[in-house]
Scaffold this motif. Structure first.
Motif, PDB file in Angstrom:
ATOM      1  N   ALA A 234       0.834  -1.209   0.000  1.00  0.00           N
ATOM      2  CA  ALA A 234       0.000   0.000   0.000  1.00  0.00           C
ATOM      3  C   ALA A 234       0.864   1.252   0.000  1.00  0.00           C
ATOM      4  N   ASP A 235       1.976   1.201   0.744  1.00  0.00           N
ATOM      5  CA  ASP A 235       2.868   2.363   0.805  1.00  0.00           C
ATOM      6  C   ASP A 235       3.520   2.604  -0.556  1.00  0.00           C
ATOM      7  N   GLY A 236       3.930   1.517  -1.216  1.00  0.00           N
ATOM      8  CA  GLY A 236       4.522   1.645  -2.552  1.00  0.00           C
ATOM      9  C   GLY A 236       3.528   2.204  -3.552  1.00  0.00           C
ATOM     10  N   PHE A 237       2.289   1.762  -3.451  1.00  0.00           N
ATOM     11  CA  PHE A 237       1.247   2.262  -4.353  1.00  0.00           C
ATOM     12  C   PHE A 237       1.031   3.762  -4.142  1.00  0.00           C
ATOM     13  N   THR A 238       1.029   4.175  -2.873  1.00  0.00           N
ATOM     14  CA  THR A 238       0.845   5.591  -2.567  1.00  0.00           C
ATOM     15  C   THR A 238       1.989   6.425  -3.143  1.00  0.00           C
ATOM     16  N   ARG A 239       3.219   5.933  -3.001  1.00  0.00           N
ATOM     17  CA  ARG A 239       4.367   6.672  -3.550  1.00  0.00           C
ATOM     18  C   ARG A 239       4.292   6.745  -5.073  1.00  0.00           C
ATOM     19  N   ALA A 240       3.855   5.660  -5.704  1.00  0.00           N
ATOM     20  CA  ALA A 240       3.740   5.653  -7.170  1.00  0.00           C
ATOM     21  C   ALA A 240       2.703   6.674  -7.635  1.00  0.00           C
ATOM     22  N   ILE A 241       1.604   6.773  -6.922  1.00  0.00           N
ATOM     23  CA  ILE A 241       0.571   7.744  -7.283  1.00  0.00           C
ATOM     24  C   ILE A 241       1.103   9.157  -7.124  1.00  0.00           C
ATOM     25  N   ARG A 242       1.860   9.396  -6.077  1.00  0.00           N
ATOM     26  CA  ARG A 242       2.402  10.751  -5.873  1.00  0.00           C
ATOM     27  C   ARG A 242       3.406  11.123  -6.958  1.00  0.00           C
ATOM     28  N   ARG A 243       4.237  10.143  -7.364  1.00  0.00           N
ATOM     29  CA  ARG A 243       5.187  10.416  -8.451  1.00  0.00           C
ATOM     30  C   ARG A 243       4.446  10.705  -9.753  1.00  0.00           C
ATOM     31  N   ARG A 244       3.435   9.887 -10.037  1.00  0.00           N
ATOM     32  CA  ARG A 244       2.657  10.102 -11.269  1.00  0.00           C
ATOM     33  C   ARG A 244       2.015  11.476 -11.284  1.00  0.00           C
ATOM     34  N   ASN A 245       1.417  11.857 -10.147  1.00  0.00           N
ATOM     35  CA  ASN A 245       0.753  13.157 -10.091  1.00  0.00           C
ATOM     36  C   ASN A 245       1.748  14.298 -10.223  1.00  0.00           C
ATOM     37  N   ALA A 246       2.947  14.138  -9.651  1.00  0.00           N
ATOM     38  CA  ALA A 246       3.954  15.192  -9.782  1.00  0.00           C
ATOM     39  C   ALA A 246       4.329  15.397 -11.248  1.00  0.00           C
ATOM     40  N   ILE A 247       4.462  14.296 -11.992  1.00  0.00           N
ATOM     41  CA  ILE A 247       4.760  14.403 -13.431  1.00  0.00           C
ATOM     42  C   ILE A 247       3.603  15.069 -14.167  1.00  0.00           C
ATOM     43  N   GLU A 248       2.382  14.700 -13.785  1.00  0.00           N
ATOM     44  CA  GLU A 248       1.212  15.294 -14.436  1.00  0.00           C
ATOM     45  C   GLU A 248       1.139  16.793 -14.164  1.00  0.00           C
ATOM     46  N   TYR A 249       1.416  17.204 -12.923  1.00  0.00           N
ATOM     47  CA  TYR A 249       1.371  18.634 -12.606  1.00  0.00           C
ATOM     48  C   TYR A 249       2.414  19.398 -13.416  1.00  0.00           C
ATOM     49  N   ALA A 250       3.608  18.801 -13.580  1.00  0.00           N
ATOM     50  CA  ALA A 250       4.655  19.449 -14.376  1.00  0.00           C
ATOM     51  C   ALA A 250       4.207  19.582 -15.838  1.00  0.00           C
ATOM     52  N   ALA A 251       3.559  18.519 -16.355  1.00  0.00           N
ATOM     53  CA  ALA A 251       3.074  18.564 -17.740  1.00  0.00           C
ATOM     54  C   ALA A 251       1.995  19.642 -17.903  1.00  0.00           C
ATOM     55  N   PHE A 252       1.098  19.731 -16.927  1.00  0.00           N
ATOM     56  CA  PHE A 252       0.068  20.773 -16.999  1.00  0.00           C
ATOM     57  C   PHE A 252       0.718  22.156 -16.994  1.00  0.00           C
TER      58      PHE A 252
ATOM     59  N   ALA B  65      -3.966   5.018   9.221  1.00  0.00           N
ATOM     60  CA  ALA B  65      -4.575   3.782   8.746  1.00  0.00           C
ATOM     61  C   ALA B  65      -3.560   2.662   8.659  1.00  0.00           C
ATOM     62  N   LEU B  66      -2.359   2.972   8.222  1.00  0.00           N
ATOM     63  CA  LEU B  66      -1.358   1.946   8.047  1.00  0.00           C
ATOM     64  C   LEU B  66      -0.809   1.445   9.369  1.00  0.00           C
TER      65      LEU B  66
END
Length: 210
Positions: free
Chosen positions: A40-58, A119-120
């Motif tokens: 779950a922690d790895g999934f959360t980090r992956a989502i944060r990395r993806r969103n950071a890339i998306e924000y940069a693209a925007f 939660a964790l």
């Protein structure tokens, strides 16, 4: 031994094998809490990395079309066409900001109102927390056409209209540009639908193990 007796023994043996296979114990115990926490922690980090890339693209998209709105890349030959194109570029900038906000609202890592750290800390909540996070991402991926791509459409449509109003622009180049945008949008839709299906399979696996 007759052929019928031999055939009967083969059938009986085969039925025994199938029964043993069907009745064998299946391990449906949930994963170890520490492993689930790590996952779950790895999934959360992956989502944060993806969103950071998306924000940069925007941000890059916003800067490019802000320059277009200011006429940095040149002006249309017809004042009306120039006004329409600039207005369309400004709408694209607004669309990028809206899509970035929707990304944060719909697909940021922690679900609203949930403290992931808290939660964790509770083993019993790990699976539930991870499932909620997966379901949130699945729903966001399935609806990207509405909240991710939709905000860009008015601006792109207006820019295309302005381009056709400008006699100095090659209609073929404009048509190719429109086709390129359509292909990019379609590809984004397909890839996100596939990603949503993959997330759903992971949710199903969690449900089966529960």
């Amino acid at each position: 031994m007759t052929d019928n007796e031999q055939s009967g023994r083969v059938d009986q043996t085969w039925a025994t094998v199938k029964s043993a296979w069907r009745d064998q114990p299946v391990d449906r115990s949930p994963a170890e809490p520490s492993a689930m926490t790590h996952k779950a922690d790895g999934f959360t980090r992956a989502i944060r990395r993806r969103n950071a890339i998306e924000y940069a693209a925007f941000g890059l998209v916003g800067l490019f079309f802000a320059a277009e709105a200011l006429g940095v890349f040149g002006r249309a030959a017809v004042p009306m066409a120039d006004l329409v194109i600039r207005t369309g570029a400004l709408l694209v900038v607004i669309g990028a900001a809206a899509a970035a906000w929707q990304l944060h609202r719909r697909a940021s890592a922690p679900p609203p109102g949930t403290d992931p750290g808290q939660a964790l800390d509770v083993a019993a909540d790990v699976v539930s927390f991870h499932r909620r996070a997966l379901a949130r991402q699945r729903d966001a991926l399935n609806s990207v056409g509405r909240w991710y791509l939709g905000p860009f459409l008015p601006g792109f449509a207006l820019m295309a209209f302005g381009g056709f109003l400008d006699p100095g622009r090659d209609p073929l180049v404009l048509a190719l540009a429109i086709g390129f945008v359509a292909i990019v949008f379609s590809t984004i839709l397909v890839l996100n639908r596939r990603a949503a299906a993959a997330v759903q399979r992971e949710i199903d696996a969690l449900d089966r193990a529960a």
